[in-house]
Design a protein around this motif. Structure first.
Motif, PDB file in Angstrom:
ATOM      1  N   VAL A  30     -10.272  60.745  18.753  1.00 11.78           N
ATOM      2  CA  VAL A  30     -10.469  60.929  20.322  1.00 11.78           C
ATOM      3  C   VAL A  30     -11.087  59.861  20.859  1.00 11.78           C
ATOM      4  CG1 VAL A  30     -11.323  62.329  22.193  1.00 11.78           C
ATOM      5  CG2 VAL A  30     -10.102  63.261  20.290  1.00 11.78           C
ATOM      6  N   ALA A  31     -12.316  59.398  20.197  1.00  7.98           N
ATOM      7  CA  ALA A  31     -13.288  58.214  20.557  1.00  7.98           C
ATOM      8  C   ALA A  31     -12.229  56.861  20.812  1.00  7.98           C
ATOM      9  CB  ALA A  31     -14.090  58.040  19.612  1.00  7.98           C
ATOM     10  N   ASP A  32     -11.244  56.747  19.505  1.00  5.92           N
ATOM     11  CA  ASP A  32     -10.535  55.549  19.566  1.00  5.92           C
ATOM     12  C   ASP A  32      -9.651  55.710  20.900  1.00  5.92           C
ATOM     13  OD1 ASP A  32     -11.679  54.516  17.413  1.00  5.92           O
ATOM     14  OD2 ASP A  32      -9.983  55.248  16.102  1.00  5.92           O
ATOM     15  N   ASP A  33      -8.877  56.715  21.277  1.00  6.36           N
ATOM     16  CA  ASP A  33      -8.169  56.898  22.441  1.00  6.36           C
ATOM     17  C   ASP A  33      -9.026  56.493  23.620  1.00  6.36           C
ATOM     18  OD1 ASP A  33      -5.961  57.570  20.669  1.00  6.36           O
ATOM     19  OD2 ASP A  33      -6.237  59.723  21.200  1.00  6.36           O
ATOM     20  N   VAL A  34     -10.059  57.113  23.619  1.00  6.24           N
ATOM     21  CA  VAL A  34     -10.986  56.640  24.952  1.00  6.24           C
ATOM     22  C   VAL A  34     -11.251  55.258  25.145  1.00  6.24           C
ATOM     23  CG1 VAL A  34     -13.446  57.135  25.791  1.00  6.24           C
ATOM     24  CG2 VAL A  34     -11.921  59.069  24.889  1.00  6.24           C
ATOM     25  N   LEU A  35     -11.589  54.614  24.048  1.00  7.65           N
ATOM     26  CA  LEU A  35     -11.960  53.152  23.822  1.00  7.65           C
ATOM     27  C   LEU A  35     -10.792  52.465  24.086  1.00  7.65           C
ATOM     28  CD1 LEU A  35     -14.481  53.209  20.988  1.00  7.65           C
ATOM     29  CD2 LEU A  35     -15.064  52.785  23.165  1.00  7.65           C
ATOM     30  N   ARG A  36      -9.590  52.921  23.932  1.00  7.71           N
ATOM     31  CA  ARG A  36      -8.487  51.977  24.227  1.00  7.71           C
ATOM     32  C   ARG A  36      -8.064  52.184  25.761  1.00  7.71           C
ATOM     33  NH1 ARG A  36      -6.739  53.371  19.097  1.00  7.71           N
ATOM     34  NH2 ARG A  36      -5.698  55.516  19.696  1.00  7.71           N
ATOM     35  N   LYS A  37      -8.508  53.397  26.528  1.00  8.79           N
ATOM     36  CA  LYS A  37      -8.025  53.524  27.659  1.00  8.79           C
ATOM     37  C   LYS A  37      -9.205  52.878  28.800  1.00  8.79           C
ATOM     38  CE  LYS A  37      -6.640  56.239  31.219  1.00  8.79           C
ATOM     39  NZ  LYS A  37      -5.414  55.949  31.832  1.00  8.79           N
ATOM     40  N   LEU A  38     -10.394  52.920  28.370  1.00  8.72           N
ATOM     41  CA  LEU A  38     -11.405  52.323  29.301  1.00  8.72           C
ATOM     42  C   LEU A  38     -12.078  51.380  28.675  1.00  8.72           C
ATOM     43  CD1 LEU A  38     -13.218  55.720  30.688  1.00  8.72           C
ATOM     44  CD2 LEU A  38     -11.481  54.331  31.707  1.00  8.72           C
ATOM     45  N   THR A  39     -12.427  50.246  29.484  1.00  5.66           N
ATOM     46  CA  THR A  39     -13.246  49.223  28.991  1.00  5.66           C
ATOM     47  C   THR A  39     -14.661  49.078  29.760  1.00  5.66           C
ATOM     48  OG1 THR A  39     -12.320  47.841  30.728  1.00  5.66           O
ATOM     49  CG2 THR A  39     -11.269  47.625  28.610  1.00  5.66           C
ATOM     50  N   SER A  40     -14.898  50.017  30.977  1.00  5.05           N
ATOM     51  CA  SER A  40     -15.774  50.067  31.425  1.00  5.05           C
ATOM     52  C   SER A  40     -15.772  51.360  32.174  1.00  5.05           C
ATOM     53  CB  SER A  40     -16.264  49.041  32.330  1.00  5.05           C
ATOM     54  OG  SER A  40     -15.342  48.913  33.388  1.00  5.05           O
TER      55      SER A  40
END
Length: 179
Positions: A30-40
């Motif tokens: 899930v963290a990987d998905d979040v980090l791909r979705k948002l840069t800030s």
């Protein structure tokens, strides 16, 4: 509901989330998905439990503000210990119910709830509150288990986990699915 997952139950949950492979693998995914979705921006983890998800998000991108929210003071206490152990001072942790988050309107880019929906006392009210705090264009991701294991998920688990791990995962899935 503040004591919903606390004491011994909280310790079991925290242990399972960190040590049982099916659940241990879930938070980084899930963290990987979040980090791909948002840069800030700002990410809110609803029902953060021991805080593993916001810790992973904060360590993965210093431009993201990671906030964990849980109704249980015991779980937030555990999350604070985990954040301190991970040297993740940037993670904010709040005790609050998803129906009364107490954050400013339109202040969150992404709200994530992993395996906490089944604990929500008033889902329509919770969704209204999430909608209120999300920025325009913001998203809410709800991850929850289904009591029934599909053939596709069973095949995937067979490729990745041994029979004992699968049996434990099925047991927990049935318990959560019945909740």
């Amino acid at each position: 509901m503040p004591g919903m997952i606390s004491g011994f139950t909280g310790r079991i949950y925290s242990f399972a989330a960190k040590r049982i492979p099916v659940f241990r693998d879930f938070q980084p995914s899930v963290a990987d998905d979040v980090l791909r979705k948002l840069t800030s921006g700002t990410v809110l983890d609803v029902g953060t439990g021991p805080g593993y998800l916001p810790i992973l998000i904060a360590s993965g991108n210093p431009s993201l503000e990671a906030i964990g929210l849980d109704v249980s003071r015991d779980m937030i206490r555990k999350a604070r210990m985990n954040a301190k152990h991970a040297n993740s001072e940037r993670v904010q942790l709040l005790v609050a119910d998803v129906s009364e988050i107490g954050m400013r309107s339109e202040s969150v880019d992404l709200a994530v709830a992993t395996l906490s929906f089944h604990h929500w006392q008033d889902p329509p009210e919770a969704f209204d509150e999430l909608h209120r705090i999300l920025k325009k264009g913001g998203e809410a991701w709800i991850f929850e288990v289904n009591r029934e294991v599909t053939p596709l998920s069973e095949e995937w688990m067979k490729k990745k986990y041994n029979p004992l791990v699968r049996k434990i995962a099925h047991l927990i899935t049935r318990i959560v699915g019945d909740h």
